[in-house]
Motif scaffolding. Sequence first.
Motif, mmCIF file in Angstrom:
data_model
loop_
_atom_site.group_PDB
_atom_site.id
_atom_site.type_symbol
_atom_site.label_atom_id
_atom_site.label_comp_id
_atom_site.label_asym_id
_atom_site.label_seq_id
_atom_site.Cartn_x
_atom_site.Cartn_y
_atom_site.Cartn_z
ATOM 1 N N TYR A 132 36.891 43.199 35.837
ATOM 2 C CA TYR A 132 36.672 42.260 34.725
ATOM 3 C C TYR A 132 37.839 42.393 33.754
ATOM 4 O O TYR A 132 38.123 43.470 33.239
ATOM 5 C CB TYR A 132 35.354 42.553 34.003
ATOM 6 C CG TYR A 132 34.980 41.436 33.044
ATOM 7 C CD1 TYR A 132 34.239 40.349 33.490
ATOM 8 C CD2 TYR A 132 35.407 41.453 31.720
ATOM 9 C CE1 TYR A 132 33.922 39.305 32.641
ATOM 10 C CE2 TYR A 132 35.092 40.407 30.861
ATOM 11 C CZ TYR A 132 34.350 39.336 31.325
ATOM 12 O OH TYR A 132 34.043 38.307 30.481
ATOM 13 N N ASN A 133 38.512 41.243 33.518
ATOM 14 C CA ASN A 133 39.640 41.207 32.586
ATOM 15 C C ASN A 133 39.111 40.777 31.226
ATOM 16 O O ASN A 133 38.737 39.622 31.020
ATOM 17 C CB ASN A 133 40.705 40.229 33.105
ATOM 18 C CG ASN A 133 41.974 40.272 32.278
ATOM 19 O OD1 ASN A 133 41.926 40.331 31.057
ATOM 20 N ND2 ASN A 133 43.112 40.212 32.961
ATOM 21 N N HIS A 134 39.060 41.710 30.281
ATOM 22 C CA HIS A 134 38.476 41.414 28.970
ATOM 23 C C HIS A 134 39.364 40.473 28.155
ATOM 24 O O HIS A 134 38.853 39.719 27.310
ATOM 25 C CB HIS A 134 38.248 42.719 28.193
ATOM 26 C CG HIS A 134 37.274 43.644 28.854
ATOM 27 N ND1 HIS A 134 35.909 43.457 28.793
ATOM 28 C CD2 HIS A 134 37.473 44.747 29.625
ATOM 29 C CE1 HIS A 134 35.304 44.424 29.480
ATOM 30 N NE2 HIS A 134 36.228 45.216 29.999
ATOM 31 N N ALA A 135 40.654 40.467 28.383
ATOM 32 C CA ALA A 135 41.553 39.591 27.625
ATOM 33 C C ALA A 135 41.328 38.132 27.986
ATOM 34 O O ALA A 135 41.286 37.256 27.114
ATOM 35 C CB ALA A 135 43.004 39.999 27.870
ATOM 36 N N ASP A 136 41.163 37.845 29.282
ATOM 37 C CA ASP A 136 40.983 36.466 29.743
ATOM 38 C C ASP A 136 39.521 36.120 30.007
ATOM 39 O O ASP A 136 39.191 34.959 30.239
ATOM 40 C CB ASP A 136 41.772 36.236 31.036
ATOM 41 C CG ASP A 136 43.267 36.380 30.829
ATOM 42 O OD1 ASP A 136 43.729 36.126 29.713
ATOM 43 O OD2 ASP A 136 43.954 36.750 31.796
ATOM 44 N N ASN A 137 38.659 37.155 30.001
ATOM 45 C CA ASN A 137 37.239 36.971 30.334
ATOM 46 C C ASN A 137 37.060 36.319 31.705
ATOM 47 O O ASN A 137 36.327 35.343 31.861
ATOM 48 C CB ASN A 137 36.522 36.159 29.249
ATOM 49 C CG ASN A 137 36.302 36.971 27.993
ATOM 50 O OD1 ASN A 137 35.862 38.118 28.060
ATOM 51 N ND2 ASN A 137 36.614 36.394 26.848
ATOM 52 N N ASP A 138 37.766 36.866 32.701
ATOM 53 C CA ASP A 138 37.543 36.425 34.063
ATOM 54 C C ASP A 138 37.164 37.618 34.942
ATOM 55 O O ASP A 138 37.418 38.772 34.601
ATOM 56 C CB ASP A 138 38.736 35.660 34.630
ATOM 57 C CG ASP A 138 40.011 36.475 34.707
ATOM 58 O OD1 ASP A 138 39.925 37.695 34.907
ATOM 59 O OD2 ASP A 138 41.100 35.882 34.589
ATOM 60 N N LEU A 139 36.498 37.306 36.041
ATOM 61 C CA LEU A 139 36.001 38.324 36.955
ATOM 62 C C LEU A 139 36.644 38.098 38.308
ATOM 63 O O LEU A 139 36.589 36.988 38.853
ATOM 64 C CB LEU A 139 34.473 38.230 37.069
ATOM 65 C CG LEU A 139 33.764 39.262 37.956
ATOM 66 C CD1 LEU A 139 33.914 40.661 37.372
ATOM 67 C CD2 LEU A 139 32.284 38.899 38.104
ATOM 68 N N ALA A 140 37.280 39.145 38.857
ATOM 69 C CA ALA A 140 38.018 39.017 40.112
ATOM 70 C C ALA A 140 37.457 39.979 41.153
ATOM 71 O O ALA A 140 37.084 41.113 40.840
ATOM 72 C CB ALA A 140 39.496 39.302 39.894
ATOM 73 N N PHE A 141 37.409 39.484 42.411
ATOM 74 C CA PHE A 141 36.936 40.294 43.533
ATOM 75 C C PHE A 141 38.094 40.488 44.514
ATOM 76 O O PHE A 141 38.696 39.507 44.971
ATOM 77 C CB PHE A 141 35.773 39.591 44.239
ATOM 78 C CG PHE A 141 34.524 39.521 43.415
ATOM 79 C CD1 PHE A 141 33.485 40.423 43.611
ATOM 80 C CD2 PHE A 141 34.381 38.553 42.437
ATOM 81 C CE1 PHE A 141 32.330 40.357 42.844
ATOM 82 C CE2 PHE A 141 33.234 38.470 41.671
ATOM 83 C CZ PHE A 141 32.205 39.372 41.870
ATOM 84 N N THR A 142 38.381 41.740 44.829
ATOM 85 C CA THR A 142 39.444 42.083 45.765
ATOM 86 C C THR A 142 38.844 42.539 47.088
ATOM 87 O O THR A 142 37.924 43.369 47.115
ATOM 88 C CB THR A 142 40.339 43.193 45.188
ATOM 89 O OG1 THR A 142 41.019 42.691 44.039
ATOM 90 C CG2 THR A 142 41.373 43.657 46.206
ATOM 91 N N VAL A 143 39.355 41.976 48.179
ATOM 92 C CA VAL A 143 38.925 42.342 49.525
ATOM 93 C C VAL A 143 40.174 42.597 50.358
ATOM 94 O O VAL A 143 41.118 41.810 50.330
ATOM 95 C CB VAL A 143 38.081 41.218 50.167
ATOM 96 C CG1 VAL A 143 37.707 41.595 51.596
ATOM 97 C CG2 VAL A 143 36.829 40.940 49.349
#
Length: 461
Positions: free
Chosen positions: A68-79
């Motif tokens: 979770y990137n608090h600066a941009d408020n986005d959530l990323a999933f790495t596979v």
Amino acid sequence: TITAETDGSERLRIKSDGNVDIGGGTHSRNLTVHSATNCVILIEGNSDATSNLMFGDQNDEDVGMIQYNHADNDLAFTVNASERLTINSSGNSQFTGIVTATEFVPTVAALANRNKVINGGMVISQRNGTSSVQLSASEQYMVDRFKNDTGSSFDMKADATQVTDHPIGFAKALKLQCDGVSTPSGSHNGGLSTFLEGQDVQDFGFGTSGAKPVTVSFYAKTATQNSGDTYGLMVGFYGENNGRQRQTRSFTVTDAWQRFEFTLEPNGTAQSDPIVNTNAHGFQIFWSLAAGSTDAVAEETTWNNTSSLVGVSGQSNFFDQVNNQFFLTGVQLEIGNKATPFEHRSFEHDMIKCMRYCQKIFNAQLIGTMNTSSRMRIMANFTVPMRGTPSYTRTSNSLSFQIAASNETSSNTTEAQGGNTATADGNSYARTWDFGGFSSLADRTFIGGNGAHVFTLDAEL
């Protein structure tokens, strides 16, 4: 086994096999957090940092990760060590790879027929083919559904041509090339427009509190010499109460193909003035290539009922140098706040859509009957019903017909009296003409004798 207690209750247990239980109980997992009510695990980072849950192995400690990137408020999933899914702060998701589901159910826009624009890929050019069209202060269609649009008789000194210089995945583009210097002043405007019927955009919901956002996207580029120019985009809808309403944007184009995307929020008059529900003007997209000082306005991001055709403050003048070029293709208008990939349609589909507004009638389509010995009543059914009553131009004064074992021809037919158009519900289905120039016609039915193009019908907005 090691245990830790507070206030007489066990809180932590590290068992002999290394498994850890937090909150009581005994479990077989490496780490268990237990609660008799709601169970919450908090990973807290600074507002300008990230919070991460990593999944690693002996070769890679973060081969999988949720971040979770608090600066941009986005959530990323790495596979497999690559980011595969991102959900941004607006809730929009971007996937890398194939998405499979039991069913896709759109809640805002359709999966098919998303694009409201007809001939956005510039593939249909009934009037001109690939021949160059000389533009001026007069407005005319270049490729189907796209015309030059002028304000205050501004002289658009340019040639327009359908070309095969296009982005990957396309077949055609519209090219404008400046062939004379023309300087706008006052309320001058010069650019390109495409229009939609009001009855075709009722699903936008304008005029209600449920009005929807719409997104305009297109591909554009310039020649090297005017690379870096900034032009204007005006988007308008035609309301039942206040006529044309508008928003404006600017875009900077280079000599490499780029895709531009602009979302127009359903604010301002979009919530109070419904789009006319007829076959008249309902929606417009206008690319401003030149604007005088009066009509070069600051960007407008709220729908308003200032109805004039405008550009944007600080935009370039496309007509300031001979051989400036502007290319356009992949025009799309769709419901929603995100541009989806351009919706390519079959050539047949685009042609049928275009024929509602422009249609050719060939000699071989004509059926004639004797009116007088020198005049023939001629009829043609339209291939596609047309919008309203079309006007027409003739490409030839020669007509040829056949009856049994003989021909009837005229090389100088003149319209002896006005014809009639078969119309219903605002659509036109057929037309008759009364032409002279024949001689000794028999009381027979005549069939068109050759395939030459005779009429161009026009029912444009």
